[in-house]
Design a protein around this motif. Sequence first.
Motif, PDB file in Angstrom:
ATOM      1  N   VAL A  28      34.832  40.383  39.488  1.00 27.07           N
ATOM      2  CA  VAL A  28      35.798  40.073  38.427  1.00 27.07           C
ATOM      3  C   VAL A  28      35.171  40.271  37.049  1.00 27.07           C
ATOM      4  O   VAL A  28      35.805  40.818  36.141  1.00 27.07           O
ATOM      5  CB  VAL A  28      36.340  38.635  38.588  1.00 27.07           C
ATOM      6  CG1 VAL A  28      37.113  38.196  37.363  1.00 27.07           C
ATOM      7  CG2 VAL A  28      37.202  38.535  39.842  1.00 27.07           C
ATOM      8  N   GLU A  29      33.926  39.871  36.904  1.00 26.75           N
ATOM      9  CA  GLU A  29      33.255  39.986  35.612  1.00 26.75           C
ATOM     10  C   GLU A  29      32.947  41.434  35.231  1.00 26.75           C
ATOM     11  O   GLU A  29      33.077  41.805  34.069  1.00 26.75           O
ATOM     12  CB  GLU A  29      31.951  39.188  35.637  1.00 26.75           C
ATOM     13  CG  GLU A  29      31.195  39.219  34.317  1.00 26.75           C
ATOM     14  CD  GLU A  29      29.911  38.417  34.351  1.00 26.75           C
ATOM     15  OE1 GLU A  29      29.187  38.462  33.346  1.00 26.75           O
ATOM     16  OE2 GLU A  29      29.622  37.744  35.359  1.00 26.75           O
ATOM     17  N   TRP A  31      34.051  44.478  36.928  1.00 27.95           N
ATOM     18  CA  TRP A  31      35.001  45.528  37.312  1.00 27.95           C
ATOM     19  C   TRP A  31      36.348  45.226  36.654  1.00 27.95           C
ATOM     20  O   TRP A  31      36.767  44.068  36.582  1.00 27.95           O
ATOM     21  CB  TRP A  31      35.196  45.563  38.821  1.00 27.95           C
ATOM     22  CG  TRP A  31      33.978  45.902  39.633  1.00 27.95           C
ATOM     23  CD1 TRP A  31      32.803  45.214  39.704  1.00 27.95           C
ATOM     24  CD2 TRP A  31      33.826  47.010  40.509  1.00 27.95           C
ATOM     25  NE1 TRP A  31      31.948  45.829  40.576  1.00 27.95           N
ATOM     26  CE2 TRP A  31      32.548  46.938  41.087  1.00 27.95           C
ATOM     27  CE3 TRP A  31      34.668  48.069  40.867  1.00 27.95           C
ATOM     28  CZ2 TRP A  31      32.075  47.864  41.998  1.00 27.95           C
ATOM     29  CZ3 TRP A  31      34.203  48.994  41.788  1.00 27.95           C
ATOM     30  CH2 TRP A  31      32.921  48.902  42.327  1.00 27.95           C
ATOM     31  N   SER A  32      37.047  46.242  36.205  1.00 29.51           N
ATOM     32  CA  SER A  32      38.354  46.043  35.575  1.00 29.51           C
ATOM     33  C   SER A  32      39.376  45.592  36.620  1.00 29.51           C
ATOM     34  O   SER A  32      39.175  45.758  37.829  1.00 29.51           O
ATOM     35  CB  SER A  32      38.824  47.336  34.892  1.00 29.51           C
ATOM     36  OG  SER A  32      39.086  48.343  35.846  1.00 29.51           O
ATOM     37  N   ASP A  33      40.478  45.022  36.141  1.00 31.09           N
ATOM     38  CA  ASP A  33      41.519  44.515  37.038  1.00 31.09           C
ATOM     39  C   ASP A  33      42.091  45.615  37.927  1.00 31.09           C
ATOM     40  O   ASP A  33      42.485  45.356  39.056  1.00 31.09           O
ATOM     41  CB  ASP A  33      42.652  43.865  36.235  1.00 31.09           C
ATOM     42  CG  ASP A  33      42.197  42.634  35.482  1.00 31.09           C
ATOM     43  OD1 ASP A  33      41.139  42.057  35.827  1.00 31.09           O
ATOM     44  OD2 ASP A  33      42.894  42.237  34.526  1.00 31.09           O
ATOM     45  N   ASP A  34      42.158  46.849  37.406  1.00 32.15           N
ATOM     46  CA  ASP A  34      42.740  47.964  38.160  1.00 32.15           C
ATOM     47  C   ASP A  34      41.671  48.859  38.785  1.00 32.15           C
ATOM     48  O   ASP A  34      41.917  50.023  39.099  1.00 32.15           O
ATOM     49  CB  ASP A  34      43.660  48.791  37.265  1.00 32.15           C
ATOM     50  CG  ASP A  34      42.925  49.419  36.088  1.00 32.15           C
ATOM     51  OD1 ASP A  34      41.776  49.024  35.782  1.00 32.15           O
ATOM     52  OD2 ASP A  34      43.508  50.323  35.452  1.00 32.15           O
ATOM     53  N   HIS A  36      39.051  50.806  41.187  1.00 34.75           N
ATOM     54  CA  HIS A  36      39.133  51.350  42.539  1.00 34.75           C
ATOM     55  C   HIS A  36      37.817  52.028  42.910  1.00 34.75           C
ATOM     56  O   HIS A  36      37.066  52.475  42.054  1.00 34.75           O
ATOM     57  CB  HIS A  36      40.335  52.277  42.721  1.00 34.75           C
ATOM     58  CG  HIS A  36      40.368  53.446  41.803  1.00 34.75           C
ATOM     59  ND1 HIS A  36      40.874  53.380  40.540  1.00 34.75           N
ATOM     60  CD2 HIS A  36      39.934  54.714  41.967  1.00 34.75           C
ATOM     61  CE1 HIS A  36      40.767  54.558  39.959  1.00 34.75           C
ATOM     62  NE2 HIS A  36      40.193  55.385  40.789  1.00 34.75           N
ATOM     63  N   ASN A  45      40.839  48.897  46.388  1.00 31.29           N
ATOM     64  CA  ASN A  45      41.471  48.740  45.085  1.00 31.29           C
ATOM     65  C   ASN A  45      41.482  47.281  44.682  1.00 31.29           C
ATOM     66  O   ASN A  45      41.676  46.394  45.520  1.00 31.29           O
ATOM     67  CB  ASN A  45      42.913  49.251  45.129  1.00 31.29           C
ATOM     68  CG  ASN A  45      42.971  50.727  45.393  1.00 31.29           C
ATOM     69  OD1 ASN A  45      42.408  51.520  44.652  1.00 31.29           O
ATOM     70  ND2 ASN A  45      43.639  51.106  46.470  1.00 31.29           N
ATOM     71  N   GLY A  46      41.291  47.038  43.386  1.00 34.24           N
ATOM     72  CA  GLY A  46      41.375  45.691  42.840  1.00 34.24           C
ATOM     73  C   GLY A  46      40.191  44.827  43.233  1.00 34.24           C
ATOM     74  O   GLY A  46      39.379  45.184  44.095  1.00 34.24           O
ATOM     75  N   HIS A  47      40.094  43.698  42.578  1.00 30.75           N
ATOM     76  CA  HIS A  47      38.967  42.792  42.804  1.00 30.75           C
ATOM     77  C   HIS A  47      38.866  42.337  44.259  1.00 30.75           C
ATOM     78  O   HIS A  47      37.782  42.378  44.854  1.00 30.75           O
ATOM     79  CB  HIS A  47      39.074  41.575  41.890  1.00 30.75           C
ATOM     80  CG  HIS A  47      38.959  41.922  40.445  1.00 30.75           C
ATOM     81  ND1 HIS A  47      39.603  41.201  39.469  1.00 30.75           N
ATOM     82  CD2 HIS A  47      38.282  42.903  39.794  1.00 30.75           C
ATOM     83  CE1 HIS A  47      39.327  41.722  38.281  1.00 30.75           C
ATOM     84  NE2 HIS A  47      38.524  42.755  38.456  1.00 30.75           N
ATOM     85  N   ARG A 107      33.701  47.526  31.498  1.00 29.51           N
ATOM     86  CA  ARG A 107      33.654  47.176  32.919  1.00 29.51           C
ATOM     87  C   ARG A 107      33.900  48.429  33.763  1.00 29.51           C
ATOM     88  O   ARG A 107      34.439  49.424  33.291  1.00 29.51           O
ATOM     89  CB  ARG A 107      34.691  46.106  33.249  1.00 29.51           C
ATOM     90  CG  ARG A 107      34.375  44.781  32.587  1.00 29.51           C
ATOM     91  CD  ARG A 107      35.270  43.662  33.076  1.00 29.51           C
ATOM     92  NE  ARG A 107      36.667  43.921  32.744  1.00 29.51           N
ATOM     93  CZ  ARG A 107      37.701  43.282  33.295  1.00 29.51           C
ATOM     94  NH1 ARG A 107      37.496  42.350  34.211  1.00 29.51           N
ATOM     95  NH2 ARG A 107      38.932  43.559  32.928  1.00 29.51           N
ATOM     96  N   ARG A 109      35.686  50.844  36.042  1.00 31.62           N
ATOM     97  CA  ARG A 109      37.088  51.120  36.340  1.00 31.62           C
ATOM     98  C   ARG A 109      37.238  51.879  37.653  1.00 31.62           C
ATOM     99  O   ARG A 109      38.170  51.640  38.414  1.00 31.62           O
ATOM    100  CB  ARG A 109      37.735  51.909  35.220  1.00 31.62           C
ATOM    101  CG  ARG A 109      39.202  52.135  35.479  1.00 31.62           C
ATOM    102  CD  ARG A 109      39.901  52.682  34.308  1.00 31.62           C
ATOM    103  NE  ARG A 109      41.338  52.552  34.537  1.00 31.62           N
ATOM    104  CZ  ARG A 109      42.226  52.903  33.678  1.00 31.62           C
ATOM    105  NH1 ARG A 109      41.864  53.383  32.514  1.00 31.62           N
ATOM    106  NH2 ARG A 109      43.491  52.771  33.953  1.00 31.62           N
TER     107      ARG A 109
END
Length: 122
Positions: A28-29, A31-34, A36, A45-47, A107, A109
């Motif tokens: 989470v810290e 990597w971006s929310d989106d 992959h 994909n995603g956290h 972060r 992506r």
Amino acid sequence: MTNAVHVAQRFIAAWNETDPNRRLALVVEHWSDDAHYLDPMVQANGHAGINALIGAVQQRFPNSRFVLHGTPDGHNDRVRLSWSLVPAGGDPVAGGTDFIRLAADGRIRSVSGFLDRVPEGA
């Protein structure tokens, strides 16, 4: 451009964190929310998906750690790094080169992974 070595160290730290909650916090810290991840064998994909993927790799290769090889490099919003997966007291069982694309906030992506050495039985 974020420091390539710092990005690579954060990336490897997540792959080596065995506690699922601490690993998710790292994802989470850093990597971006989106975010992959894609390599020839898997994608996530995603956290939650990335955290689950890392956990599955750790289950398949218990007591193994990811180790950086050489010096990561980068330009603009890209970072390239090479790694090996090494069991405790053993020789590498896998290795690869990953290409990271960073989000505007620095972060991770996306990751495109290439396997230079594939684990036996894969």
